[in-house]
Design a protein around this motif. Structure first.
Motif, PDB file in Angstrom:
ATOM      1  N   ARG A  27       0.851  -0.802   0.027  1.00  0.00           N
ATOM      2  CA  ARG A  27       0.145   0.180  -0.195  1.00  0.00           C
ATOM      3  C   ARG A  27       0.796   1.459  -0.013  1.00  0.00           C
ATOM      4  N   THR A  28       0.303   2.447  -0.932  1.00  0.00           N
ATOM      5  CA  THR A  28       1.408   3.474  -1.099  1.00  0.00           C
ATOM      6  C   THR A  28       0.361   3.975  -1.085  1.00  0.00           C
ATOM      7  N   SER A  29       1.211   5.563  -0.857  1.00  0.00           N
ATOM      8  CA  SER A  29      -0.053   6.591  -1.411  1.00  0.00           C
ATOM      9  C   SER A  29      -1.118   6.733  -2.844  1.00  0.00           C
ATOM     10  N   ASP A  30      -0.716   6.026  -3.818  1.00  0.00           N
ATOM     11  CA  ASP A  30      -1.099   6.165  -5.073  1.00  0.00           C
ATOM     12  C   ASP A  30      -1.756   4.523  -5.190  1.00  0.00           C
ATOM     13  N   VAL A  31      -1.102   3.947  -5.090  1.00  0.00           N
ATOM     14  CA  VAL A  31      -1.293   1.967  -5.046  1.00  0.00           C
ATOM     15  C   VAL A  31      -1.320   0.571  -4.237  1.00  0.00           C
ATOM     16  N   LEU A  32      -2.386  -0.524  -4.519  1.00  0.00           N
ATOM     17  CA  LEU A  32      -2.651  -0.570  -3.666  1.00  0.00           C
ATOM     18  C   LEU A  32      -1.941  -2.380  -4.277  1.00  0.00           C
ATOM     19  N   ALA A  33      -1.990  -3.215  -4.030  1.00  0.00           N
ATOM     20  CA  ALA A  33      -1.163  -4.730  -3.956  1.00  0.00           C
ATOM     21  C   ALA A  33      -2.078  -5.690  -3.797  1.00  0.00           C
ATOM     22  N   PHE A  34      -2.825  -6.472  -3.771  1.00  0.00           N
ATOM     23  CA  PHE A  34      -3.800  -7.540  -2.790  1.00  0.00           C
ATOM     24  C   PHE A  34      -3.710  -8.970  -4.140  1.00  0.00           C
ATOM     25  N   LEU A  35      -3.867  -9.762  -3.457  1.00  0.00           N
ATOM     26  CA  LEU A  35      -3.863 -11.281  -4.093  1.00  0.00           C
ATOM     27  C   LEU A  35      -5.303 -11.530  -4.272  1.00  0.00           C
ATOM     28  N   PRO A  36      -6.509 -11.805  -5.333  1.00  0.00           N
ATOM     29  CA  PRO A  36      -7.299 -11.836  -5.939  1.00  0.00           C
ATOM     30  C   PRO A  36      -7.923 -12.924  -5.023  1.00  0.00           C
TER      31      PRO A  36
END
Length: 147
Positions: A27-36
């Motif tokens: 999690r950054t100020s602009d982007v989120l990454a997660f597993l579906p």
């Protein structure tokens, strides 16, 4: 639903806002990454802009840079985590391209020989040289106008 009623909430916006659960990995100020919830293979991860952007055409330069950097970081981490030497980075726009959630997202998919992912490109496409030259010229003539 009439034109004045609010649209159903985007599932990725709900995850970004913390109203829906997700296996977050970045999690950054602009982007989120997660597993579906249902990954294609173990390690399959989604990278999404935190802002609701429906497709690639809605992305500005700043968001594009943030997405590219986060995708690079996530791809490196996924490859290490699942010991994958190969990787697909997939981003689809529109229903005909297979987009099912209309919030831009990038699939980071680690690959191994014989995994359950199908081949992505047909091996039997036969195009005439004139067709290829024409489309290349069309792209060349417009690419600088759509910065």
């Amino acid at each position: 639903m009439d034109a004045d009623s609010p649209p159903r909430e985007c599932p990725f916006c709900a995850i970004v806002a913390g109203r829906a659960p997700a296996r977050e990995v970045l999690r950054t100020s602009d982007v989120l990454a997660f597993l579906p919830d249902v990954p294609a293979v173990l390690g399959h991860t989604l990278v999404v802009p935190k802002a609701h952007l429906p497709n690639i055409w809605a992305v500005g330069q700043r968001e594009a840079h943030a997405l590219a950097d986060a995708t690079r970081r996530v791809a490196t981490a996924v490859a290490t985590a699942v010991n994958a030497e190969d990787m697909n980075i997939i981003q689809s726009n529109g229903a005909a391209a297979g987009q099912s959630v209309f919030h831009l997202h990038i699939h980071v998919v680690p690959r191994k020989p014989g995994d359950r992912m199908p081949d992505l490109w047909p091996d039997d496409a036969k195009w005439q040289v004139a067709q290829l030259d024409s489309v290349a010229e069309n792209i060349r003539s417009t690419v600088d106008h759509h910065g």
